[in-house]
Design a protein around this motif. Structure first.
Motif, short mmCIF file in Angstrom:
data_model
loop_
_atom_site.label_atom_id
_atom_site.label_comp_id
_atom_site.label_asym_id
_atom_site.label_seq_id
_atom_site.Cartn_x
_atom_site.Cartn_y
_atom_site.Cartn_z
N LEU A 15 -60.81 37.35 -87.88
CA LEU A 15 -60.58 38.76 -88.18
C LEU A 15 -59.28 38.89 -88.95
CD1 LEU A 15 -61.54 40.41 -84.77
CD2 LEU A 15 -62.81 40.60 -86.91
N THR A 16 -59.22 39.85 -89.85
CA THR A 16 -57.99 40.09 -90.60
C THR A 16 -57.06 40.97 -89.78
OG1 THR A 16 -58.78 42.09 -91.67
CG2 THR A 16 -59.23 39.98 -92.79
N PHE A 17 -55.83 41.01 -90.20
CA PHE A 17 -54.83 41.86 -89.56
C PHE A 17 -55.31 43.31 -89.53
CE2 PHE A 17 -51.07 44.51 -89.44
CZ PHE A 17 -50.30 43.91 -88.46
N ASN A 18 -55.81 43.80 -90.67
CA ASN A 18 -56.26 45.20 -90.75
C ASN A 18 -57.47 45.46 -89.86
OD1 ASN A 18 -54.21 46.05 -92.43
ND2 ASN A 18 -55.35 45.56 -94.29
N GLU A 19 -58.37 44.49 -89.72
CA GLU A 19 -59.51 44.67 -88.82
C GLU A 19 -59.05 44.77 -87.37
OE1 GLU A 19 -63.00 42.37 -91.37
OE2 GLU A 19 -61.61 41.18 -90.14
N LEU A 20 -58.10 43.91 -86.99
CA LEU A 20 -57.56 43.98 -85.63
C LEU A 20 -56.82 45.30 -85.41
CD1 LEU A 20 -56.24 40.33 -85.18
CD2 LEU A 20 -58.12 41.41 -83.91
N LYS A 21 -56.06 45.69 -86.39
CA LYS A 21 -55.30 46.95 -86.29
C LYS A 21 -56.24 48.13 -86.07
CE LYS A 21 -52.05 49.82 -88.76
NZ LYS A 21 -51.51 50.15 -90.04
N ALA A 22 -57.34 48.17 -86.78
CA ALA A 22 -58.32 49.26 -86.65
C ALA A 22 -58.99 49.24 -85.27
CB ALA A 22 -59.37 49.16 -87.75
N LEU A 23 -59.21 48.06 -84.72
CA LEU A 23 -59.86 47.96 -83.41
C LEU A 23 -59.00 48.55 -82.29
CD1 LEU A 23 -61.35 44.34 -83.41
CD2 LEU A 23 -62.62 46.48 -83.30
N PHE A 24 -57.70 48.37 -82.39
CA PHE A 24 -56.83 48.73 -81.27
C PHE A 24 -55.95 49.93 -81.53
CE2 PHE A 24 -57.55 44.11 -81.17
CZ PHE A 24 -58.47 44.13 -80.13
N ASP A 25 -55.99 50.49 -82.74
CA ASP A 25 -55.21 51.67 -83.08
C ASP A 25 -53.74 51.50 -82.68
OD1 ASP A 25 -54.81 54.21 -84.13
OD2 ASP A 25 -55.13 55.18 -82.19
N VAL A 26 -53.13 50.45 -83.19
CA VAL A 26 -51.71 50.17 -82.93
C VAL A 26 -50.97 50.07 -84.26
CG1 VAL A 26 -52.09 48.99 -80.74
CG2 VAL A 26 -52.13 47.68 -82.84
N ASP B 12 -48.44 48.42 -87.15
CA ASP B 12 -48.32 47.08 -87.73
C ASP B 12 -47.36 46.23 -86.90
OD1 ASP B 12 -49.92 48.10 -89.72
OD2 ASP B 12 -48.48 47.76 -91.34
N GLY B 13 -46.22 46.80 -86.57
CA GLY B 13 -45.20 46.05 -85.83
C GLY B 13 -45.68 45.65 -84.45
N ASN B 14 -46.37 46.56 -83.77
CA ASN B 14 -46.87 46.29 -82.43
C ASN B 14 -47.90 45.16 -82.48
OD1 ASN B 14 -48.12 46.46 -79.87
ND2 ASN B 14 -47.49 48.58 -79.67
N LEU B 15 -48.87 45.27 -83.38
CA LEU B 15 -49.89 44.24 -83.50
C LEU B 15 -49.27 42.90 -83.90
CD1 LEU B 15 -52.85 43.38 -83.44
CD2 LEU B 15 -53.01 44.10 -85.83
N GLY B 16 -48.34 42.94 -84.84
CA GLY B 16 -47.68 41.71 -85.28
C GLY B 16 -46.95 41.02 -84.16
N ALA B 17 -46.26 41.79 -83.32
CA ALA B 17 -45.51 41.21 -82.21
C ALA B 17 -46.45 40.56 -81.20
CB ALA B 17 -44.66 42.28 -81.53
N HIS B 18 -47.55 41.23 -80.87
CA HIS B 18 -48.50 40.66 -79.91
C HIS B 18 -49.17 39.42 -80.49
CE1 HIS B 18 -48.15 43.64 -76.81
NE2 HIS B 18 -48.37 44.63 -77.67
N ALA B 19 -49.56 39.47 -81.75
CA ALA B 19 -50.19 38.31 -82.38
C ALA B 19 -49.22 37.13 -82.43
CB ALA B 19 -50.67 38.68 -83.78
N ARG B 20 -47.97 37.41 -82.70
CA ARG B 20 -46.96 36.34 -82.77
C ARG B 20 -46.82 35.65 -81.41
NH1 ARG B 20 -44.23 38.75 -86.07
NH2 ARG B 20 -43.11 40.15 -84.71
N LYS B 21 -46.84 36.42 -80.33
CA LYS B 21 -46.74 35.83 -78.98
C LYS B 21 -47.92 34.89 -78.72
CE LYS B 21 -43.57 38.49 -76.56
NZ LYS B 21 -42.47 37.83 -75.95
N LEU B 22 -49.10 35.34 -79.09
CA LEU B 22 -50.29 34.51 -78.89
C LEU B 22 -50.24 33.27 -79.78
CD1 LEU B 22 -52.97 37.33 -78.71
CD2 LEU B 22 -52.15 35.90 -76.81
N GLU C 97 -51.83 41.55 -70.97
CA GLU C 97 -51.46 42.78 -71.69
C GLU C 97 -52.64 43.27 -72.52
OE1 GLU C 97 -50.87 44.03 -74.83
OE2 GLU C 97 -49.81 45.74 -74.02
N ARG C 98 -52.87 44.58 -72.54
CA ARG C 98 -54.05 45.20 -73.15
C ARG C 98 -54.32 44.74 -74.58
NH1 ARG C 98 -55.37 49.43 -76.54
NH2 ARG C 98 -53.20 49.88 -76.95
#
Length: 133
Positions: free
Chosen positions: A62-73, A75-85, A46-47
């Motif tokens: 990397l912090t949550f905010n740094e990852l969020k800025a990289l992928f333009d997603v 909070d909930g979307n990034l959190g869900a993907h990070a949780r799966k990993l 998944e992308r």
């Protein structure tokens, strides 16, 4: 007794089915994540998850905010993907507070790095095979 259409009479139970309490999901084992084709890991495919894994492979953390800025997603979307990993053991999250604000830091694990390399080798093999034809 059969009705005119020939259908048998059905019996229905009035008992309530037993419901098991929800428990924390178990981490997936390699066989559940990857196919038998030698490394195609659908969890990484998944992308956003591939992006998280790649970004963490090239950065110590990397912090949550740094990852969020990289992928333009969101909070909930990034959190869900990070949780799966995280559940798969591919990344770890360390939570702390800075100036009374929560701060989440992510790092790739040894298992995660191996899974990413296995996935990239598979993709490279597919590309090479495609170019040969």
């Amino acid at each position: 007794m059969a009705s005119k259409s020939g259908a048998a009479k059905r019996e229905y139970s009035m008992e309530t089915p037993s419901v098991k309490p929800k428990s924390k999901p178990e981490p997936l084992h390699r066989s559940a994540r990857a196919n038998d084709d030698g490394g195609f890991d659908r969890l990484i495919y998944e992308r956003v998850r591939l992006g998280i894994m790649s970004a963490l492979a090239t950065n110590e953390e990397l912090t949550f905010n740094e990852l969020k800025a990289l992928f333009d997603v969101s909070d909930g979307n990034l959190g869900a993907h990070a949780r799966k990993l995280e559940e798969a053991g591919y990344i770890v999250c360390t939570k702390s507070f800075e100036a009374r604000r929560p701060k989440s830091r992510y790092r790739i694990t040894h298992v995660g790095r191996k899974a990413l390399l296995r996935y990239l080798e598979h993709i490279e093999a597919v590309i090479k095979a495609t170019r040969r034809n």
